[in-house]
Write an enzyme that holds these catalytic residues in place. Sequence first.
Site, PDB file in Angstrom:
ATOM      1  N   ASP A 193       8.952  -3.768   9.491  1.00 55.13           N
ATOM      2  CA  ASP A 193       7.929  -4.425   8.665  1.00 55.13           C
ATOM      3  C   ASP A 193       7.925  -3.829   7.261  1.00 55.13           C
ATOM      4  O   ASP A 193       6.878  -3.694   6.636  1.00 55.13           O
ATOM      5  CB  ASP A 193       6.554  -4.281   9.308  1.00 55.13           C
ATOM      6  CG  ASP A 193       5.522  -5.217   8.686  1.00 55.13           C
ATOM      7  OD1 ASP A 193       5.909  -6.293   8.191  1.00 55.13           O
ATOM      8  OD2 ASP A 193       4.325  -4.880   8.691  1.00 55.13           O
ATOM      9  N   ASP A 209       3.106   2.784   8.001  1.00 60.49           N
ATOM     10  CA  ASP A 209       2.913   1.766   9.033  1.00 60.49           C
ATOM     11  C   ASP A 209       4.150   1.614   9.910  1.00 60.49           C
ATOM     12  O   ASP A 209       4.909   0.654   9.808  1.00 60.49           O
ATOM     13  CB  ASP A 209       2.533   0.422   8.415  1.00 60.49           C
ATOM     14  CG  ASP A 209       1.977  -0.536   9.477  1.00 60.49           C
ATOM     15  OD1 ASP A 209       1.904  -0.132  10.658  1.00 60.49           O
ATOM     16  OD2 ASP A 209       1.641  -1.676   9.134  1.00 60.49           O
TER      17      ASP A 209
END
Length: 256
Positions: A193, A209
């Site tokens: 991501d 993240d």
Amino acid sequence: MERFDREIAEILGLDERREKDSELFKVFSEVFDKTTVETLSYFHRRGKIEQLLGVISTGKEANVFAGVDSKGNKIAVKIYRTYTTEFRRIWEYLAADPRVGYLPKDIRKLVFVWTRREFKNLQRAMKYAVRAPEPIAFRNNILIMEFIGDEVPAPRLKDVEKVLERRDFEELYEFSMSAIERLWKRGDMVHGDLSEYNILIWEKPVIIDWSQATVKRNRMSLTLLYRDLRNIINYFGRKGVAVDDLEEKFKELTGD
């Protein structure tokens, strides 16, 4: 429940007698369910979390708070919601990860597995020299990490792009592509991501993240690698950087 309220008040730095009916206290009481409060209390008693200072970011799955430990060191505390609307996505990612064994059907316990996996992903990223927040501890749905910033959290690339120059974008592109390649070739891993929203601008850029990151053996890894490459190449291409051809770079990394 009164004990939980007292513990929340202490960890949040609130005077319960004055603040118990305040809007702030109500908000935190709603966010922190019994499991979360018990876990915060566990870390509080062990000096891992002395106090939470404020919200760094909010999302569908988790909130990230700035905090301090008992020694006064700043920390980042990621608290996953134990009843998340992202159940299907979490299940799919975990089910495809060969590192994960039996998956509980209870969403709360599934979130615990998700939290543990992000901790392991951070460890693995750092092992292969990719700059990420250093993981400190985890338990249940709470992950404690290195705080990136000084008095305030370091900004995301997306938040400061208007003040950056062409040379800055070129250096950040090289950083991003190098991280993707190092993870894939040396760490047998992919972030999954990576974008301008997950790169912090600090003394050296930091990738954040890592919840969806996984290993090359995962049947989803090629799709995730392609997504990372596409996100980075498209973003920096729009900023005027001479970027790699997406298809050629993908073939170079995968041999496909």
